[in-house]
Design a protein around this motif. Structure first.
Motif, PDB file in Angstrom:
ATOM      1  N   TRP A   1       0.800  -1.226   0.000  1.00 24.34           N
ATOM      2  CA  TRP A   1       0.000   0.000   0.000  1.00 24.34           C
ATOM      3  C   TRP A   1       0.837   1.283   0.000  1.00 24.34           C
ATOM      4  N   LEU A   2       2.139   1.162   0.057  1.00 31.47           N
ATOM      5  CA  LEU A   2       3.002   2.346  -0.020  1.00 31.47           C
ATOM      6  C   LEU A   2       3.400   2.550  -1.477  1.00 31.47           C
ATOM      7  N   PHE A   3       2.799   3.501  -2.118  1.00 30.14           N
ATOM      8  CA  PHE A   3       2.984   3.650  -3.562  1.00 30.14           C
ATOM      9  C   PHE A   3       4.416   4.059  -3.890  1.00 30.14           C
ATOM     10  N   PRO A   4       5.036   3.416  -4.892  1.00 28.56           N
ATOM     11  CA  PRO A   4       6.424   3.737  -5.253  1.00 28.56           C
ATOM     12  C   PRO A   4       6.525   5.090  -5.956  1.00 28.56           C
ATOM     13  N   ALA A   5       7.174   6.047  -5.327  1.00 33.02           N
ATOM     14  CA  ALA A   5       7.342   7.395  -5.869  1.00 33.02           C
ATOM     15  C   ALA A   5       8.304   8.156  -4.982  1.00 33.02           C
ATOM     16  N   VAL A   6       8.645   9.367  -5.404  1.00 30.86           N
ATOM     17  CA  VAL A   6       9.474  10.264  -4.607  1.00 30.86           C
ATOM     18  C   VAL A   6       8.557  11.311  -3.990  1.00 30.86           C
ATOM     19  N   TYR A   7       8.659  11.510  -2.692  1.00 33.70           N
ATOM     20  CA  TYR A   7       7.788  12.420  -1.968  1.00 33.70           C
ATOM     21  C   TYR A   7       8.617  13.512  -1.294  1.00 33.70           C
ATOM     22  N   THR A   8       8.016  14.703  -1.221  1.00 30.57           N
ATOM     23  CA  THR A   8       8.632  15.816  -0.497  1.00 30.57           C
ATOM     24  C   THR A   8       7.673  16.260   0.597  1.00 30.57           C
ATOM     25  N   PHE A   9       8.216  16.442   1.788  1.00 28.31           N
ATOM     26  CA  PHE A   9       7.392  16.771   2.943  1.00 28.31           C
ATOM     27  C   PHE A   9       7.882  18.059   3.614  1.00 28.31           C
ATOM     28  N   ASP A  10       6.991  18.660   4.378  1.00 27.79           N
ATOM     29  CA  ASP A  10       7.368  19.800   5.204  1.00 27.79           C
ATOM     30  C   ASP A  10       8.283  19.324   6.336  1.00 27.79           C
ATOM     31  N   PRO A  11       9.108  20.210   6.852  1.00 30.34           N
ATOM     32  CA  PRO A  11      10.029  19.801   7.935  1.00 30.34           C
ATOM     33  C   PRO A  11       9.311  19.271   9.171  1.00 30.34           C
ATOM     34  N   GLU A  12       8.108  19.738   9.431  1.00 30.31           N
ATOM     35  CA  GLU A  12       7.406  19.340  10.643  1.00 30.31           C
ATOM     36  C   GLU A  12       6.559  18.079  10.461  1.00 30.31           C
ATOM     37  N   VAL A  13       6.692  17.371   9.339  1.00 27.59           N
ATOM     38  CA  VAL A  13       5.850  16.210   9.066  1.00 27.59           C
ATOM     39  C   VAL A  13       6.093  15.095  10.090  1.00 27.59           C
ATOM     40  N   THR A  14       5.039  14.357  10.383  1.00 30.20           N
ATOM     41  CA  THR A  14       5.148  13.226  11.311  1.00 30.20           C
ATOM     42  C   THR A  14       5.213  11.922  10.532  1.00 30.20           C
TER      43      THR A  14
END
Length: 506
Positions: A324-337
């Motif tokens: 269920w974790l889709f294969p891709a590149v992700y960008t997150f905010d610094p405060e992400v949990t």
């Protein structure tokens, strides 16, 4: 002519004046008339005529006949003409009577006002004062109606002018309210749109999302306090004709930067904060978490706890989040949990399932088939591999996929194609050499191509396939077992010729 010359010595002043008028062109024959209408008492005409009569008579002589009330000046003209030889009469010069009559308004040296009075009401042109004042007064002393009309016309003209000016002012107010900012920009009025160089200070973080172009980036810079106005960065790109690609990520910039400086900062790799994570195609949770934790700067234990939570937390009906974790590149905010990271990956998988047309109740099944397809074949062969799986499932034939046995045994990522005898014989719920049907969960993260192939398999009777060349990915699909054995022989021959090709662990 002889008569006039002989008369000159006797009437020298008048003769010279007569000679002057004789040189003028002959006027049209007109008979002067005398206006005998008495002037209105107290009027200007009465005053003038009284003064003229007084100057032409003895100072002691009264100016009016008190017995009759008649104006004496009207009777003085024939007497003066008889007594004064300088006054010419019509009988004195028969050839110049018309000229003399026309000369009458100029008066004689005696100051007789009779000629002036004759011209006062004559048809030849009226009084001299009327020539300069334009509109004579009526007998009542009031100005004629023409004056009132002219005043009314001026008032109307004034109203029209004021209306036009009011319209222009109103249009100007409307134009300023509607386009004041643009007018100010065009004329260089108002505050500048960009900061001055050297004003940058502090630090702010700007997030560039995937697919962002000049306009949204310009808005993001202004919102973060980097640029002075919302459009200045975009206008700078357009004006300077700059083509730039913006890469997603979080960038460290300063407040009050010029548009030019902001662009340079976004293109500087040192200003990009690495806060991204990726999942590879065909990767598992176990293989992905360490790299995710490192790139996010997050303890791997937090990510592990997030994936070990109940799948229902993420809206998934399954035993685990594997697949269920889709294969891709992700960008997150610094405060992400950690939970937010996993949730975003699960949501992306849901989007892929929806795009492929997978019903919600079939999501787990399709993902499981797609995960096997992802591990077993090349992208071009995905639909055929999907057909082999479906054909075997239809006849309750064991799938006998090495990838499932390796996953269950824990050797999926050993980097070899062949499975060990221990993995093939291990009795786990994922080993399709032991159990008929699908594994209990997906065995990897499938790509959209694999999901789509699982939902839409190719048409064909194949029950077997084998890769005969790992270097090229050439794969043979067979209907019968005999055909399949021929393919296995090709496979073994290639492995012998390429001992380091990844056929086995050696």
């Amino acid at each position: 002519m002889p008569e006039r010359e002989s008369a000159s010595p006797q009437h020298d002043p008048d003769a010279r004046l007569g000679d002057l008028f004789e040189n003028l062109p002959d006027p049209a024959q007109q008979i002067p008339t005398v206006d005998n209408t008495p002037p209105a008492p107290g009027s200007r005409r009465a005053a003038r005529e009284a003064a003229a009569a007084q100057s032409s008579t003895d100072p002691a002589r009264p100016s009016a006949d008190t017995s009759t009330g008649e104006d004496v000046s009207t009777r003085a003209m024939p007497t003066a003409a008889a007594e004064d030889p300088a006054v010419s009469t019509p009988s004195a010069d028969p050839t110049g009577s018309a000229e003399r009559a026309s000369d009458a308004p100029s008066g004689g040296p005696s100051g007789d006002g009779a000629p002036a009075r004759a011209g006062d009401g004559s048809a030849a042109g009226g009084r001299l004062e009327d020539l300069f004042h334009g509109h004579p007064e009526d007998h009542t002393g009031n100005r004629p109606p023409a004056k009132k009309k002219r005043r009314t016309g001026c008032l109307v003209a004034l109203v029209i002018v004021l209306a036009v000016i009011g319209g222009i002012v109103g249009a100007g107010v409307w134009a300023w309210n509607a386009y004041g900012d643009k007018i100010s920009d065009a004329l260089g009025w108002g505050d500048p749109k960009d900061w001055e160089p050297g004003m940058a200070t502090g630090e702010v973080l700007v997030t560039i999302h995937e697919g962002d172009t000049g306009a949204p980036v310009s808005a993001a810079l202004h919102e973060a306090g980097v640029t002075r106005t919302e459009d200045v960065f975009y206008d700078y790109l357009v004006t300077e004709n700059i083509a730039v690609t913006f890469y997603p990520g979080i960038y460290s910039l300063q407040e009050k930067m010029t548009a030019e400086a902001a662009l340079e900062a976004l293109q500087n790799p040192e200003n990009k904060r690495e806060n991204s994570a990726s999942v590879g195609e065909g990767a598992t949770i176990e293989s992905s978490l360490p790299d995710m934790a490192e790139s996010l700067g997050m303890p791997v234990e937090e990510l592990q706890a997030a994936v070990d939570a109940d799948p229902a937390t993420y809206g998934v009906t399954a035993q685990s989040l594997e697949g269920w974790l889709f294969p891709a590149v992700y960008t997150f905010d610094p405060e992400v949990t950690a939970t937010q990271v996993i949730q975003r990956m699960v949501d992306r998988t849901k989007e892929a399932l929806t795009e492929a047309g997978v019903p919600a109740e079939d999501a787990q099944r399709v993902l499981t088939i797609a995960s096997i397809i992802q591990r077993e074949g090349l992208t071009a062969d995905f639909p055929k591999v999907s057909r082999v799986i479906e054909n075997r499932l239809d006849i309750d034939m064991k799938l006998q996929m090495d990838s499932t046995a390796q996953y269950g045994y824990g050797s999926l990522h050993e980097g070899v194609v062949s499975s060990s005898a221990e993995a093939l014989e291990d009795d786990n719920l994922w080993n399709t050499y032991v159990h008929t049907g699908l594994p209990v969960t997906p065995i990897a993260s499938p790509s959209f191509a694999a999901i789509d192939a699982a939902m839409h398999p190719a048409g064909g009777p194949w029950l077997y396939f084998v890769t005969t060349n790992l270097a090229t990915g050439e794969t043979q699909f067979s209907v019968t077992y005999e055909e399949h054995l021929q393919g296995v022989e090709k496979w073994e021959q290639w492995c012998q010729e390429n001992p380091d090709g990844g056929c086995s662990a050696g």
